[in-house]
Design an enzyme around this catalytic site. Sequence first.
Site, PDB file in Angstrom:
ATOM      1  N   GLY A 116       0.809  -1.220   0.000  1.00  0.00           N
ATOM      2  CA  GLY A 116       0.000   0.000   0.000  1.00  0.00           C
ATOM      3  C   GLY A 116       0.834   1.258   0.000  1.00  0.00           C
ATOM      4  O   GLY A 116       0.371   2.335   0.370  1.00  0.00           O
ATOM      5  N   ASP A 166       4.075  -1.342 -13.774  1.00  0.00           N
ATOM      6  CA  ASP A 166       4.615  -2.008 -12.578  1.00  0.00           C
ATOM      7  C   ASP A 166       5.090  -3.416 -12.903  1.00  0.00           C
ATOM      8  O   ASP A 166       6.148  -3.851 -12.432  1.00  0.00           O
ATOM      9  CB  ASP A 166       3.548  -2.060 -11.476  1.00  0.00           C
ATOM     10  CG  ASP A 166       3.029  -0.686 -11.119  1.00  0.00           C
ATOM     11  OD1 ASP A 166       3.667   0.312 -11.513  1.00  0.00           O
ATOM     12  OD2 ASP A 166       1.980  -0.607 -10.461  1.00  0.00           O
TER      13      ASP A 166
HETATM   14  C1  GLA Z   1      -0.181   2.376 -10.446  1.00  0.00           C
HETATM   15  C2  GLA Z   1      -0.543   1.490 -11.617  1.00  0.00           C
HETATM   16  C3  GLA Z   1       0.372   1.753 -12.803  1.00  0.00           C
HETATM   17  C4  GLA Z   1       0.444   3.250 -13.121  1.00  0.00           C
HETATM   18  C5  GLA Z   1       0.704   4.072 -11.859  1.00  0.00           C
HETATM   19  C6  GLA Z   1       0.622   5.534 -12.110  1.00  0.00           C
HETATM   20  O1  GLA Z   1       1.086   2.042  -9.963  1.00  0.00           O
HETATM   21  O2  GLA Z   1      -0.464   0.134 -11.261  1.00  0.00           O
HETATM   22  O3  GLA Z   1      -0.057   1.009 -13.927  1.00  0.00           O
HETATM   23  O4  GLA Z   1      -0.717   3.682 -13.791  1.00  0.00           O
HETATM   24  O5  GLA Z   1      -0.219   3.740 -10.832  1.00  0.00           O
HETATM   25  O6  GLA Z   1       1.662   5.946 -12.929  1.00  0.00           O
END
Ligand code: GLA
Length: 376
Positions: A116, A166
């Site tokens: 988180g 990510d």
């Molecule tokens: C989260 C999402 C990513 C991206 C970021 C913002 O981490 O999982 O895919 O959109 O927010 O950049």
Amino acid sequence: MTDFQSVFGAAPEGVWAAPGRVNLIGEHTDYNDGFVLPVALPHSAVAAVRRRDDGLLRLYSAQGDGLVTELKAAELDPAAVTGWARYPAGVVWALREAGHPVGGLDVHIDSDVPTGAGLSSSAALECVLAAACNELYGLGLTPAELALTAQRAENDFVGVPCGVMDQMASMCCAEGGALFLDTRDLAQRQVPLDLAGAGLRLLVVDTRVKHDLGDGAYAGLRAGCERAAALLDLPALRDLPPAALDGALVQLPAELRPLVRHVVTENARVEQAVALLDAGDLAGLGPVLTAGHASLRDDYRVSCPETDLAVATAVAAGALGARMTGGGFGGSVLALVAAARLEQVAAAVLDAFAEAGHTTPRVFPAVPSAGARRLS
Ligand code: GLA
């Protein structure tokens, strides 16, 4: 791994690791087909895994409640799985949905990626299992294909409409570098980030304000961007060049204008950051980070008092630049700091949080680390 042995009564077939990430710049650009520049953290999810021949998926987390979650690999149902188990179960589900012959598994996961905190603890859980399944079941998928499968797990099993940053960061980052990724075609390049050589550090401040991307705000922002692109008759906001921004804004309803302005300027900031790193001007990155934060705070509106305080305090205490990182609504801030000022900046942030009555943040330097890999 002894812990695996004590839970499952046998040795694992292998042990894999997949990291969390901090994103240097390029926030909320990935679902707009844009650019991102993440760095893998040394913090990882580590999974010891062994195949089973009875089709059972048995999941244990060292951070969990001490119980083994037992599911049937062939009958995974998003509505029936809760908590952290959704991420590894979602990966098995997504691989099977894509026709891959993944069956039963015993899985022991131990992760030190803060949860988180906007540092991609969920992507680390997904990617570590994707990497393990790929090898144990001989699937032959590339890191990018595994990242897309992990994203599918998060989108369609967990129910968070995230982009691919990510998972690509967790699968594809390399030690000592940042991953310059074009999220449209997944073209990627490792950009060297020799922080130590430049006398710099990347300080992460986990504000401990827990963010939850599943609560609708993230989906609402994504929908706003998609609506703006449709109104502008573009495939995605990525296709709006900075020179055409002002002309486009006047065609849009007032509530969509700041979103579009953020995405277009943020994509430009990623390209600017890569040019600076390529030129060896790491310190030049500082103002780009701080400008990115202002855009997230004022235009995209995903900052919060704690992230704003961490950024303002870090910069006032001598950081070259700082910004929130990740989805926002809390989570973490990163600050680019001269090595000699690291302690001073960290202390200033801790003092400011104490004075404001906020929970004590977790502060640590981020060392650009390797993506998903087999450990043994
Ligand atoms: C989260 C999402 C990513 C991206 C970021 C913002 O981490 O999982 O895919 O959109 O927010 O950049």
